[in-house]
Design a protein around this motif. Structure first.
Motif, PDB file in Angstrom:
ATOM      1  N   PRO A 107       0.906  -1.111  -0.093  1.00 30.77           N
ATOM      2  CA  PRO A 107       0.045   0.154   0.091  1.00 30.77           C
ATOM      3  C   PRO A 107       0.861   1.383   0.037  1.00 30.77           C
ATOM      4  CG  PRO A 107      -0.679  -1.454   1.671  1.00 30.77           C
ATOM      5  CD  PRO A 107       0.614  -2.149   1.202  1.00 30.77           C
ATOM      6  N   SER A 108       0.345   2.493  -0.529  1.00 30.55           N
ATOM      7  CA  SER A 108       0.956   3.701  -0.381  1.00 30.55           C
ATOM      8  C   SER A 108       1.427   4.019   0.849  1.00 30.55           C
ATOM      9  CB  SER A 108      -0.012   4.751  -1.195  1.00 30.55           C
ATOM     10  OG  SER A 108       0.542   5.898  -0.940  1.00 30.55           O
ATOM     11  N   GLY A 109       2.688   4.462   0.926  1.00 26.15           N
ATOM     12  CA  GLY A 109       2.866   4.896   2.235  1.00 26.15           C
ATOM     13  C   GLY A 109       3.505   4.012   3.296  1.00 26.15           C
ATOM     14  N   CYS A 110       3.552   2.388   2.705  1.00 20.45           N
ATOM     15  CA  CYS A 110       4.068   1.397   3.589  1.00 20.45           C
ATOM     16  C   CYS A 110       5.679   1.184   3.836  1.00 20.45           C
ATOM     17  CB  CYS A 110       3.533   0.087   3.105  1.00 20.45           C
ATOM     18  SG  CYS A 110       4.450  -0.753   1.773  1.00 20.45           S
ATOM     19  N   GLY A 111       6.442   1.977   3.104  1.00 25.19           N
ATOM     20  CA  GLY A 111       7.957   2.019   3.399  1.00 25.19           C
ATOM     21  C   GLY A 111       8.812   1.503   2.070  1.00 25.19           C
ATOM     22  N   LYS A 112       8.136   1.362   0.872  1.00 27.96           N
ATOM     23  CA  LYS A 112       8.824   0.804  -0.171  1.00 27.96           C
ATOM     24  C   LYS A 112       9.977   1.730  -0.698  1.00 27.96           C
ATOM     25  CE  LYS A 112       5.036   0.802  -2.888  1.00 27.96           C
ATOM     26  NZ  LYS A 112       3.978   1.385  -1.426  1.00 27.96           N
TER      27      LYS A 112
END
Ligand SMILES: Nc1ncnc2c1ncn2[C@@H]1O[C@H](COP(=O)(O)OP(=O)(O)OP(=O)(O)O)[C@@H](O)[C@H]1O
Ligand SMILES: [Mg+2]
Length: 260
Positions: A50-55
């Motif tokens: 998900p967006s903002g998860c830390g990728k």
């Protein structure tokens, strides 16, 4: 296809219990919590989450741009692993130097590494042609669209032939057709050169199409939810997207992302 002999499954990067905490004014933000997986030499890994998860945080730690808070990140290479020399990174937003022409931007790593400019100039022109930017070599970044700038930054990441290629949603700004073409092109480069690739994407289909393995991350703080092997044959073709196995893999990943 000599690349396949280089794609033997020896571990290249060991990531163990990786943690990242950003100190902010509002308190600590934990971006990565206990991320553990191995990357094998020559492997094509895609990362979804998900967006903002830390990728982006994860890629920046692997590239040496950010420091980890805790855990292990080990490179098993014969010589030293020097991120400046051995990593090519394509950022989520193209970061080109606005006062340098496109070809001069592509040549930046060559300058930093003090390589032979003359020799690499023709390679820069070839790479720009490969990404469909012939005729724009002398243009400046602000004269190009976002997608064109992104393609220029892909050329820049490849110019010094790094063994590890980190790509952070590189095709997000491209139209559907160009994106498909770039997918095939990046697979072609990968197969020709035997690079190890870590590729972040929001596209589940793209993740499956490209990868040997899809790593699924949870919402922030990122943990590894699953590593899905993609056993579709190589080279991949567009027709494979219509196959049952392709659809099954996409659905599996979709369900994993949906679970909280
Ligand atoms: N420099 C920073 N300082 C403080 N917090 C940060 C910093 N960079 C990222 N974060 C936080 O860390 C978390 C993870 O950010 P990151 O950019 O790694 O996510 P992402 O998975 O790449 O998201 P997206 O898919 O939207 O690009 C977010 O909650 C973000 O707010
Ligand atoms: Mg990101």
């Amino acid at each position: 296809m000599m690349a396949f002999s280089m794609n033997s499954r020896s571990p290249f990067i060991n990531i163990r219990n990786l943690r990242k905490i950003y100190p902010t004014k509002g308190g600590e933000v934990c971006a990565l919590q206990d991320v553990t997986f191995d990357v094998f030499r020559g492997e094509f890994i895609t990362l979804v989450g998900p967006s903002g998860c830390g990728k982006t945080t994860l890629l920046k730690i692997i590239s040496g741009l950010l420091t980890k808070t805790d855990g292990e990140l080990l490179f098993s290479t014969k010589g030293d692993f020097d991120p400046t020399r051995d990593v090519g990174m394509v950022f989520q937003r193209p970061v080109l130097l606005k006062w340098r022409s496109i070809v001069e931007n592509v040549l930046l790593p060559v300058e930093i590494l003090r390589l032979d400019r003359q020799r690499y100039y023709s390679k820069a022109m070839e790479l720009l042609q490969l990404v469909g930017l012939e005729g724009f070599e002398k243009s400046y970044p602000n004269e190009l669209s976002g997608g064109m700038q992104q393609r220029a930054s892909i050329s820049r990441a490849l110019i010094h032939n790094p063994q590890l290629l980190l790509m952070d949603e590189p095709f997000g700004a491209l139209d559907a057709l160009t994106r498909e073409k770039m997918n095939l092109e990046i697979l072609h480069i990968w197969q020709e050169t035997g690079k190890t690739v870590l590729f972040v994407t929001h596209g589940i289909q793209e993740a499956v199409f490209l990868a040997d393995r899809v790593i699924v991350l949870s919402a922030r703080p990122a943990r590894m939810v699953a590593a899905i092997d993609v056993n579709l044959p190589r080279p991949r073709t567009m027709e494979m997207k219509a196959e049952k196995e392709f659809g099954r893999l996409c659905l599996e990943i979709y369900r994993l992302l949906e679970e909280k």
